[in-house]
Scaffold this motif. Sequence first.
Motif, short mmCIF file in Angstrom:
data_model
loop_
_atom_site.label_atom_id
_atom_site.label_comp_id
_atom_site.label_asym_id
_atom_site.label_seq_id
_atom_site.Cartn_x
_atom_site.Cartn_y
_atom_site.Cartn_z
N LEU A 107 -11.44 9.73 11.47
CA LEU A 107 -12.16 8.45 11.34
C LEU A 107 -11.04 7.68 10.07
O LEU A 107 -11.01 6.22 10.32
N ILE A 126 -15.63 0.63 9.62
CA ILE A 126 -16.27 0.57 11.06
C ILE A 126 -17.33 -0.09 10.84
O ILE A 126 -18.51 0.40 10.24
N VAL A 170 -13.62 3.07 18.04
CA VAL A 170 -14.88 3.59 18.88
C VAL A 170 -14.26 3.62 20.04
O VAL A 170 -14.50 4.55 20.84
N SER A 224 -22.27 4.73 11.84
CA SER A 224 -21.65 3.41 12.39
C SER A 224 -20.83 3.78 13.67
O SER A 224 -21.04 3.34 14.82
N PHE A 225 -19.95 4.58 13.49
CA PHE A 225 -18.92 5.14 14.82
C PHE A 225 -20.13 5.76 15.72
O PHE A 225 -19.65 5.40 17.03
#
Length: 206
Positions: A39, A44, A65, A95-96
């Motif tokens: 990540l 993000i 994403v 969030s991802f």
Amino acid sequence: MKVLLVNGSPHLKGCTYTALTEVEKTLQENGIETEIFQLGTKPICGCIGCNSCYKTGKCFMDDIVNEFVEKAKEADGFIFGSPVHYAAASGALTSFLDRVFYSGGEHLSYKPGACITSARRGGTTATFDQLNKYFTIKNMPVVSSQYWNMVHGNTPEEVKQDLEGMQVMRVLGANMAWLLKCIQLGKENGINIPEKEERQITNFIR
């Protein structure tokens, strides 16, 4: 067969990565192709519920994403790793995953999933519970180990000293490889995913 392993830590090769590589090593020993998806440290954004992905098939925020969802289409299994932040998964990973499962969850459905957590001391079980909920809302078989999938340590070197935790990672890798092979054998013999029922959605009001 291929497994995507997601490093939800901002540290490129920290404690979470150390645990993931132990799983990865066992997967590779069992003939499974792997890729660690980082990540990184870029922000993000969380899902804003605009539902544009319903029309286009991807999130309108064209970032990491969408990159992952494209890879997910060809992957056979997934392992998501997270450090523990305030007894929860990292904000970036949360969030991802919110956006991945909302905009591209269909590409993960019926594929085995697992999570691992890494902490200095506490909060691992709360994080473990949080992450497993993503799998169980998308018809994903959840791969387990001989104990909850967690390691402890404040540095990669300390994580390696967590002999039980590292063994749990290896068993997880072996179990993931076994399940993937079982699923593949089933497909080759005409056993397909269950027929979907029409979705029923109700609210808790009368």
